[in-house]
Design a protein around this motif. Structure first.
Motif, PDB file in Angstrom:
ATOM      1  N   ARG A  10       0.837  -1.197   0.000  1.00 25.54           N
ATOM      2  CA  ARG A  10       0.000   0.000   0.000  1.00 25.54           C
ATOM      3  C   ARG A  10       0.873   1.248   0.000  1.00 25.54           C
ATOM      4  NH1 ARG A  10      -5.694  -1.299   2.726  1.00 25.54           N
ATOM      5  NH2 ARG A  10      -5.778  -3.420   1.982  1.00 25.54           N
ATOM      6  N   THR A  11       0.424   2.249  -0.743  1.00 26.21           N
ATOM      7  CA  THR A  11       1.157   3.510  -0.848  1.00 26.21           C
ATOM      8  C   THR A  11       0.375   4.592  -0.112  1.00 26.21           C
ATOM      9  OG1 THR A  11       2.028   2.815  -2.984  1.00 26.21           O
ATOM     10  CG2 THR A  11       2.205   5.151  -2.450  1.00 26.21           C
TER      11      THR A  11
ATOM     12  N   ALA B 173       5.403  -1.176   8.719  1.00 25.65           N
ATOM     13  CA  ALA B 173       4.237  -2.021   8.469  1.00 25.65           C
ATOM     14  C   ALA B 173       4.217  -2.548   7.027  1.00 25.65           C
ATOM     15  CB  ALA B 173       2.961  -1.246   8.769  1.00 25.65           C
ATOM     16  N   GLY B 174       5.260  -2.223   6.258  1.00 24.76           N
ATOM     17  CA  GLY B 174       5.353  -2.740   4.897  1.00 24.76           C
ATOM     18  C   GLY B 174       4.789  -1.848   3.824  1.00 24.76           C
TER      19      GLY B 174
ATOM     20  N   ASP C 183      -4.200   7.474  -6.768  1.00 24.27           N
ATOM     21  CA  ASP C 183      -2.813   7.016  -6.814  1.00 24.27           C
ATOM     22  C   ASP C 183      -2.341   6.433  -5.484  1.00 24.27           C
ATOM     23  OD1 ASP C 183      -2.501   8.049  -9.471  1.00 24.27           O
ATOM     24  OD2 ASP C 183      -2.146  10.042  -8.622  1.00 24.27           O
ATOM     25  N   PHE C 184      -3.163   6.528  -4.424  1.00 22.18           N
ATOM     26  CA  PHE C 184      -2.731   6.175  -3.075  1.00 22.18           C
ATOM     27  C   PHE C 184      -3.803   5.370  -2.350  1.00 22.18           C
ATOM     28  CE2 PHE C 184      -0.789  10.162  -4.375  1.00 22.18           C
ATOM     29  CZ  PHE C 184       0.557   9.868  -4.197  1.00 22.18           C
ATOM     30  N   ASP C 185      -3.379   4.731  -1.252  1.00 17.65           N
ATOM     31  CA  ASP C 185      -4.288   3.924  -0.439  1.00 17.65           C
ATOM     32  C   ASP C 185      -4.698   4.619   0.846  1.00 17.65           C
ATOM     33  OD1 ASP C 185      -4.230   1.413  -2.090  1.00 17.65           O
ATOM     34  OD2 ASP C 185      -2.089   1.612  -1.655  1.00 17.65           O
ATOM     35  N   GLY C 186      -4.059   5.729   1.178  1.00 19.55           N
ATOM     36  CA  GLY C 186      -4.372   6.476   2.385  1.00 19.55           C
ATOM     37  C   GLY C 186      -3.603   7.777   2.405  1.00 19.55           C
TER      38      GLY C 186
ATOM     39  N   LYS D 140     -11.274   6.520   1.331  1.00 20.52           N
ATOM     40  CA  LYS D 140      -9.949   6.059   1.748  1.00 20.52           C
ATOM     41  C   LYS D 140      -9.575   6.653   3.105  1.00 20.52           C
ATOM     42  CE  LYS D 140      -8.336   5.196  -2.897  1.00 20.52           C
ATOM     43  NZ  LYS D 140      -7.225   5.324  -3.845  1.00 20.52           N
ATOM     44  N   PRO D 141      -8.817   5.918   3.914  1.00 23.20           N
ATOM     45  CA  PRO D 141      -8.476   6.395   5.251  1.00 23.20           C
ATOM     46  C   PRO D 141      -7.559   7.619   5.246  1.00 23.20           C
ATOM     47  CG  PRO D 141      -7.345   4.336   4.768  1.00 23.20           C
ATOM     48  CD  PRO D 141      -8.274   4.599   3.628  1.00 23.20           C
ATOM     49  N   VAL D 142      -7.807   8.486   6.229  1.00 22.20           N
ATOM     50  CA  VAL D 142      -7.035   9.715   6.408  1.00 22.20           C
ATOM     51  C   VAL D 142      -6.644   9.815   7.878  1.00 22.20           C
ATOM     52  CG1 VAL D 142      -7.117  12.250   6.335  1.00 22.20           C
ATOM     53  CG2 VAL D 142      -8.202  10.900   4.508  1.00 22.20           C
TER      54      VAL D 142
END
Length: 181
Positions: free
Chosen positions: A5-6, A31-32, A70-73, A104-106
């Motif tokens: 995840r980015t 966390a990878g 473009d992102f996961d969070g 998406k989470p913030v």
């Protein structure tokens, strides 16, 4: 784990509270995940330790050239000048708003919720911040609470907020959990 995840870190060209950038950044990496530094200008951004200049960091992309897809969070570090500048930049406000529209989470700490107020995404949400933002957040329709970390799932996405650098351990843990889905 947030392997693969980015996570975008949106900051102004200067005025970022360094520890509120570097600690969540490390947590995402551990966390990878892959953190990316987004700003309103190319080059490097200037962080601060309160009022004293600290380190500079290279920008990965400009807010006007990327989107939430473009992102996961998203992480919004604090510092007084950082969110005050961002909330006056249409491309930064658009970028933040897109994360909410996409569900998406913030995660936002300290003064960073000022940018959320400008994006009009705090209405009917429960969050915390540096205490001086309490009235601004309430006027924008949020419920403000004085807690180390608040995870609000009562909206289109998960919103993680904390008050100050002393809350970073809890903030980082809650943010990574939110980014993990």
């Amino acid at each position: 784990m947030i392997q693969g995840r980015t996570i975008a870190f949106l900051v102004a060209p200067e005025g970022i509270e360094q520890v509120e950038l570097t600690e969540p950044w490390k947590a995402v990496e551990q966390a990878g995940g892959t953190p990316k530094l987004i700003s309103t200008e190319r080059g490097r951004v200037q962080a601060f330790n309160h009022l004293d200049k600290a380190d500079t960091f290279p920008v990965d992309a400009v807010a006007g050239d990327v989107s939430a897809s473009d992102f996961d969070g998203l992480v919004l570090p604090g510092g007084v000048a950082n969110p005050d500048f961002l909330r006056m930049q249409p491309e930064a406000v658009r970028f933040v708003k897109e994360f909410f529209e996409a569900g998406k989470p913030v995660a936002a700490i300290c003064h960073a919720p000022w940018t959320l107020v400008e994006a009009d995404v705090v209405r009917e949400r429960t969050l915390t911040s540096w205490p001086s933002l309490r009235t601004d957040l309430r006027n924008a329709g949020a419920t403000w609470v004085d807690k180390e970390v608040v995870v609000c799932t009562g909206g289109p996405n998960t919103l993680v907020t904390s008050r100050k650098p002393d809350d970073l351990k809890a903030f980082c843990q809650a943010a990574v959990e939110a980014f993990g889905g």
